[in-house]
Design a protein around this motif. Structure first.
Motif, PDB file in Angstrom:
ATOM      1  N   ASN A   1       0.815  -1.219   0.000  1.00 58.02           N
ATOM      2  CA  ASN A   1       0.000   0.000   0.000  1.00 58.02           C
ATOM      3  C   ASN A   1       0.847   1.267   0.000  1.00 58.02           C
ATOM      4  O   ASN A   1       0.436   2.302  -0.537  1.00 58.02           O
ATOM      5  CB  ASN A   1      -0.948   0.003   1.195  1.00 58.02           C
TER       6      ASN A   1
ATOM      7  N   LYS B   1       1.548   2.137  -3.603  1.00 61.18           N
ATOM      8  CA  LYS B   1       0.429   2.226  -4.529  1.00 61.18           C
ATOM      9  C   LYS B   1       0.295   3.662  -5.032  1.00 61.18           C
ATOM     10  O   LYS B   1       0.779   4.612  -4.406  1.00 61.18           O
ATOM     11  CB  LYS B   1      -0.862   1.768  -3.853  1.00 61.18           C
TER      12      LYS B   1
ATOM     13  N   THR C   1      -2.346  -6.097  -7.454  1.00 61.09           N
ATOM     14  CA  THR C   1      -2.255  -4.969  -6.520  1.00 61.09           C
ATOM     15  C   THR C   1      -2.252  -3.607  -7.200  1.00 61.09           C
ATOM     16  O   THR C   1      -2.496  -2.599  -6.566  1.00 61.09           O
ATOM     17  CB  THR C   1      -0.981  -5.079  -5.665  1.00 61.09           C
TER      18      THR C   1
END
Length: 386
Positions: free
Chosen positions: A15, A18, A370
């Motif tokens: 994350n 990202k 992802t």
């Protein structure tokens, strides 16, 4: 419990790199002044602002930039793996990991759009892992069939990413910085690194790596692992990022990891160790799997870890080889399950069938893509069992 902690560590790392975080942390706009990392650009000096994006993170990068810059964007193109639309930027769905005719079409579209721009235009070019397969324009005289043979053979040979991309550049009209030569616009490249040492000459086959084009690395595996490390530092005795440059074949990597883990196991009651990089493997059979699951299988072959140790080997992009899994788990309990099910791990290794092996045991790590890519992670956790 250990699987859950490992999974949380994985998502903490992923994350952090990202698109949403990368864009918010590296790009800002105030009073028509665009700030990229630590450099400012006055948009009033340019006729148009164009966004181009290529790679596994392409769509999410372009989407987040649209949210930030909105109608400041004149146009552009995101070559991505999703069949989705954007408001200001055109999109085109390409292919990965193999180059296909869609890759050729994507390459031509990039050239067409970039060639139409003038020296008064500003281009933000977002580059992430996967770009090498997603866009292509082969050298004159090389048919699609011949190109496909070369690229597929090299991809399956087990060579590392630098060698792979060197071959790709030699048979391409856009790689190795050649794409930059098709436009007169002022270009800036923002990079999500998926190669060892953040080598700009290798990432995405260096589509825009020309001396006139500034490059900014806005995301890599070091940033990702630091976030995961920080999240668990108060829960174990020792945390350590061992390497972000793991670059060995899966057999050598398993031996290396085993030796490191045993050293820490002898000295600490609890720890979290972090490895990142990209292992290599030769595809010699038609099984289902990938380098992360093969590494996990080789770790099983290499040793039985002590009671409190568990491991996750996984690709940061959520995809491992030709499987639908990101990787695989290992813990002490897996050995009894292997014995109970009478599975021969060496046979699965021989058949390049690591995914089938771990799925049978329910030790596969299967998630959705992802939308980012900073190579592979290996998380090693030792906690006291209650």
């Amino acid at each position: 419990m250990s699987k859950e902690i490992l999974e949380k560590l994985y998502f903490k790392a992923v994350n952090k790199v990202k698109a949403k975080n990368l864009i918010q942390n590296n790009i800002s706009l105030k009073d028509n002044i665009l700030t990229l990392v630590d450099t400012k650009y006055d948009l009033a000096k340019y006729s148009g602002l164009y966004i181009f994006s290529v790679g596994k993170a392409s769509f999410s990068m372009a989407r987040e930039v649209e949210k930030l810059l909105k109608d400041k964007i004149t146009g552009g193109l995101a070559v991505c793996l999703e069949e989705k639309k954007l408001k200001y930027i055109d999109t085109f769905k390409s292919s990965h990991p193999l180059v296909t005719k869609r890759s050729f079409k994507a390459g031509n579209l990039l050239i067409e759009k970039m060639s139409s721009l003038s020296e008064k235009d500003l281009v933000l070019f977002f580059l992430s892992g996967g770009a090498s397969a997603m866009v292509e324009k082969p050298i004159e005289g090389l048919s699609f069939k011949d190109f496909e043979k070369v690229s597929t053979a090299v991809l399956k040979s087990g060579v590392d990413i630098k060698v792979l991309n060197s071959v790709r550049k030699s048979i391409s009209q856009i790689k190795g910085g050649k794409l930059a030569s098709y436009t007169k616009a002022k270009c800036l490249t923002l990079v999500l690194s998926d190669v060892i040492g953040d080598d700009l000459n290798t990432i995405g086959s260096a589509l825009m790596y020309d001396k006139k084009v500034p490059h900014y690395i806005i995301g890599n595996n070091k940033i990702a692992l630091k976030e995961a490390k920080e999240s668990i530092k108060n829960k174990v005795e020792k945390t350590k990022i061992i390497t972000t440059k793991l670059n060995k074949n899966t057999k050598s990597a398993a031996k290396y990891i085993k030796e490191i883990v045993q050293k820490y196991d002898n000295n600490y009651d609890s720890f979290a160790l972090f490895f990142a990089g990209e292992t290599t493997t030769k595809v010699k059979a038609n099984g289902i799997g990938g380098r992360n699951q093969e590494l996990a299988l080789r770790l099983l072959e290499e040793t039985q870890f002590s009671e409190n140790i568990s491991i996750l080997c996984a690709g940061s992009d959520g995809i491992d080889g030709n499987s639908n899994s990101a990787g695989a788990f290992i813990d002490k309990d897996i050995y009894s399950k292997i014995k109970k099910m009478n599975l021969d791990k060496n046979e699965y290794l021989k058949n390049c069938d690591s995914n089938t092996f771990f799925k049978k045991l329910n030790y596969d790590f299967t998630i959705k893509a992802t939308g980012t890519n900073v190579m592979d992670f290996i998380f090693v956790l030792k906690i006291k069992r209650s």
